[in-house]
Design an enzyme around this catalytic site. Structure first.
Site, PDB file in Angstrom:
ATOM      1  N   GLU A 121     -24.193  48.955  96.021  1.00  0.00           N
ATOM      2  CA  GLU A 121     -24.551  47.830  96.901  1.00  0.00           C
ATOM      3  C   GLU A 121     -26.057  47.792  97.139  1.00  0.00           C
ATOM      4  O   GLU A 121     -26.657  46.721  97.225  1.00  0.00           O
ATOM      5  CB  GLU A 121     -23.823  47.929  98.243  1.00  0.00           C
ATOM      6  CG  GLU A 121     -22.306  47.912  98.172  1.00  0.00           C
ATOM      7  CD  GLU A 121     -21.723  46.722  97.438  1.00  0.00           C
ATOM      8  OE1 GLU A 121     -22.473  45.785  97.107  1.00  0.00           O
ATOM      9  OE2 GLU A 121     -20.521  46.729  97.180  1.00  0.00           O
ATOM     10  N   TYR A 128     -31.369  41.136  94.052  1.00  0.00           N
ATOM     11  CA  TYR A 128     -31.653  39.793  94.587  1.00  0.00           C
ATOM     12  C   TYR A 128     -33.128  39.682  94.974  1.00  0.00           C
ATOM     13  O   TYR A 128     -33.767  38.642  94.749  1.00  0.00           O
ATOM     14  CB  TYR A 128     -30.764  39.486  95.801  1.00  0.00           C
ATOM     15  CG  TYR A 128     -29.280  39.500  95.478  1.00  0.00           C
ATOM     16  CD1 TYR A 128     -28.754  38.666  94.505  1.00  0.00           C
ATOM     17  CD2 TYR A 128     -28.410  40.352  96.154  1.00  0.00           C
ATOM     18  CE1 TYR A 128     -27.405  38.690  94.197  1.00  0.00           C
ATOM     19  CE2 TYR A 128     -27.060  40.381  95.853  1.00  0.00           C
ATOM     20  CZ  TYR A 128     -26.562  39.554  94.874  1.00  0.00           C
ATOM     21  OH  TYR A 128     -25.226  39.582  94.575  1.00  0.00           O
ATOM     22  N   HIS A 225     -14.979  47.342  92.922  1.00  0.00           N
ATOM     23  CA  HIS A 225     -14.942  47.698  94.342  1.00  0.00           C
ATOM     24  C   HIS A 225     -13.694  47.094  94.998  1.00  0.00           C
ATOM     25  O   HIS A 225     -13.001  47.755  95.766  1.00  0.00           O
ATOM     26  CB  HIS A 225     -16.187  47.192  95.079  1.00  0.00           C
ATOM     27  CG  HIS A 225     -17.470  47.761  94.560  1.00  0.00           C
ATOM     28  ND1 HIS A 225     -18.705  47.332  94.990  1.00  0.00           N
ATOM     29  CD2 HIS A 225     -17.714  48.732  93.650  1.00  0.00           C
ATOM     30  CE1 HIS A 225     -19.641  48.022  94.350  1.00  0.00           C
ATOM     31  NE2 HIS A 225     -19.067  48.863  93.542  1.00  0.00           N
TER      32      HIS A 225
HETATM   33 ZN    ZN Z   1     -19.241  45.785  96.315  1.00  0.00          ZN
HETATM   34 ZN    ZN Z   2     -22.486  44.143  95.993  1.00  0.00          ZN
END
Ligand code: ZN
Ligand code: ZN
Length: 348
Positions: A121, A128, A225
Site C-alpha cells: 500500500e 500516485y 489483497h
Molecule cells: Zn490493497
Molecule cells: Zn493499494
C-alpha cells in the site's frame, strides 16, 4: 467470547505458548514465526504470491506519458488528476490500518501477510505521487491532493470505509475486526475500479500507457489483497462461530451493496464527460465485481449473474498478466450454508 469486548493488544513474545498459533485471534501463540509450522499452510503460498508481485514506481519510465500529457483534452487531464489523488487517498488509509490489525491478530503468519500488504500500500501511495510529479508542477500537485480531501462525493464514499476503520481503532473488538475486513474488501475489490477503468480506457486509445502499466500492477496487488481478506474473514468466522451469525452475513451483503451504490454514484460524477465509457456498462461491471467478491467469501451473488460486461478491462487484469494463476481468482458460485473451515481452500 464477547464479540464486542476489545481484543487484547498482543505481547511481542510469549515463550510459554506454541509457535503454531491456536487461533487467528485470541489464540495462544509464542510470537515466533516458523513458516513450516503454521495453522494454515496455504497462507505460505499466498505470502509467496504477494512477494512475487514486488514492484516499485521508479521502475517505470514516465517519459512517454510526459510527452503525451499535453495531447490530452482539458477534461481528460482534469479527470486524470482527480482520479489519481482520489485513489491515493484510499490507499493512504490502507497502510496504517493493515499495520494496526497486526497488533490484534495472534497468528504470526497472518501478521507477516498484513505487513507485506501494508508495504505494498505504501508503494501504491508513492506511485500516485510519482505519476503526479511527472506531469504537473508542485503547486498543482498540492492543490489536487487537497481537492481529494475536500471533495464531498469522495468524502461520502470514503465514509463507509472510514466508519469501520475508525470503529476498530476505538474498539478493536472481534466484531469491529470483522467489519473492518468487509470494508477492506469494499475498498480494494470495488472502489478502485472506476478509476482503473478510466486509465485503461486511455490505454486502449494508446494514451498514457506507462500510467496504465502502473495501475495494472496496483490492480494485481489489490485483487490479491481482497482475496486474502476474504480468506481471512472465512477463517475468522469459522474459528469464532459467535461471529458467524445471520446478522453478520446480512451486514456483509448490505455493506457490499452500499459500496456498489456509492461506486456507481462516483462513476456518474467522475466519468460523465468521458466518451467511450458507457456508464450503464460500468454499473454492471461494479455488480459483476461485487458478485465475485461475495463468491470468494463463499456467499451467493447479490446481483444478476453475468459475464464481464467490460472485457477490455480484463485485458489489463492479473488473469491476463499472470496466466498461471488464472483460476486463483475465478471461483464458482456456490450455495451458501455457513462459512466452514474447509470451504474455499481447495481453490487457493
Ligand atoms: Zn490493497
Ligand atoms: Zn493499494
Amino acid at each position: 467470547m464477547d464479540i464486542h469486548i476489545p481484543l487484547p493488544r498482543i505481547k511481542l513474545l510469549n515463550p510459554d505458548f506454541p509457535n503454531k498459533s491456536t487461533g487467528i485471534i485470541n489464540g495462544l501463540s509464542s510470537g515466533l514465526l516458523n513458516w513450516n509450522d503454521i495453522a494454515y499452510p496455504q497462507m505460505y503460498d499466498l505470502y509467496q504470491t504477494l512477494l512475487s508481485n514486488f514492484w516499485k514506481a521508479q521502475e517505470i519510465n514516465m517519459q512517454d506519458d510526459i510527452k503525451q500529457w499535453d495531447l490530452l483534452s482539458a477534461t481528460e487531464q482534469d479527470v486524470f488528476l482527480r482520479i489519481n489523488t482520489q485513489l491515493a487517498s484510499l490507499d493512504s488509509l490502507q497502510t496504517p490500518t493493515m499495520c494496526q490489525v497486526m497488533d490484534y491478530v495472534t497468528d504470526s503468519s497472518f501478521k507477516a501477510i498484513f505487513a507485506v500488504i501494508a508495504q505494498q500500500e505504501a508503494v501504491h501511495n508513492e506511485s500516485y505521487s510519482y505519476i503526479l510529479s511527472s506531469l504537473v508542477p508542485i503547486n498543482e500537485q498540492k492543490e489536487r491532493f487537497n481537492q481529494a480531501k475536500n471533495d464531498p462525493i469522495v468524502r461520502k464514499r470514503n465514509e463507509l470505509i472510514l466508519d469501520a476503520y475508525e470503529s476498530f481503532r476505538e474498539n478493536p473488538s472481534p466484531q469491529n475486526l470483522f467489519q473492518l475486513g468487509v470494508n477492506s474488501i469494499n475498498l480494494e475489490g470495488i472502489y478502485f475500479y472506476a478509476g482503473f477503468a478510466f486509465f485503461y480506457h486511455l490505454a486502449r486509445q494508446q494514451k498514457m500507457l506507462k500510467t496504465s502499466t502502473m495501475i495494472s500492477y496496483i490492480q494485481r496487488d489489490e485483487m490479491q489483497h481482497a482475496y486474502f481478506m476474504a480468506q481471512f474473514l472465512r477463517i475468522l468466522l469459522t474459528e469464532n462461530p459467535e461471529l458467524n451469525t445471520e446478522a453478520n452475513i446480512e451486514y456483509l451483503y448490505t455493506s457490499v451493496g452500499q459500496a456498489v451504490q456509492l461506486e456507481k454514484e462516483w462513476a456518474h460524477v467522475i466519468l460523465k464527460d468521458i466518451e467511450g465509457i458507457e456508464l450503464s456498462e460500468y454499473e454492471e461491471y461494479t455488480e459483476y465485481l461485487a458478485n465475485k467478491r461475495l463468491r470468494q467469501l463463499g456467499l451467493q451473488n447479490l446481483f444478476k449473474e453475468r459475464v464481464n460486461p467490460m472485457p477490455w478491462i480484463h485485458i489489463f487484469s492479473d488473469e491476463m498478466m499472470n496466466e498461471t494463476k488464472s483460476d486463483f481468482f475465478e471461483q464458482k458460485s456456490r450455495t451458501y450454508a455457513k462459512v466452514t473451515q474447509s470451504n474455499g481452500f481447495d481453490e487457493l
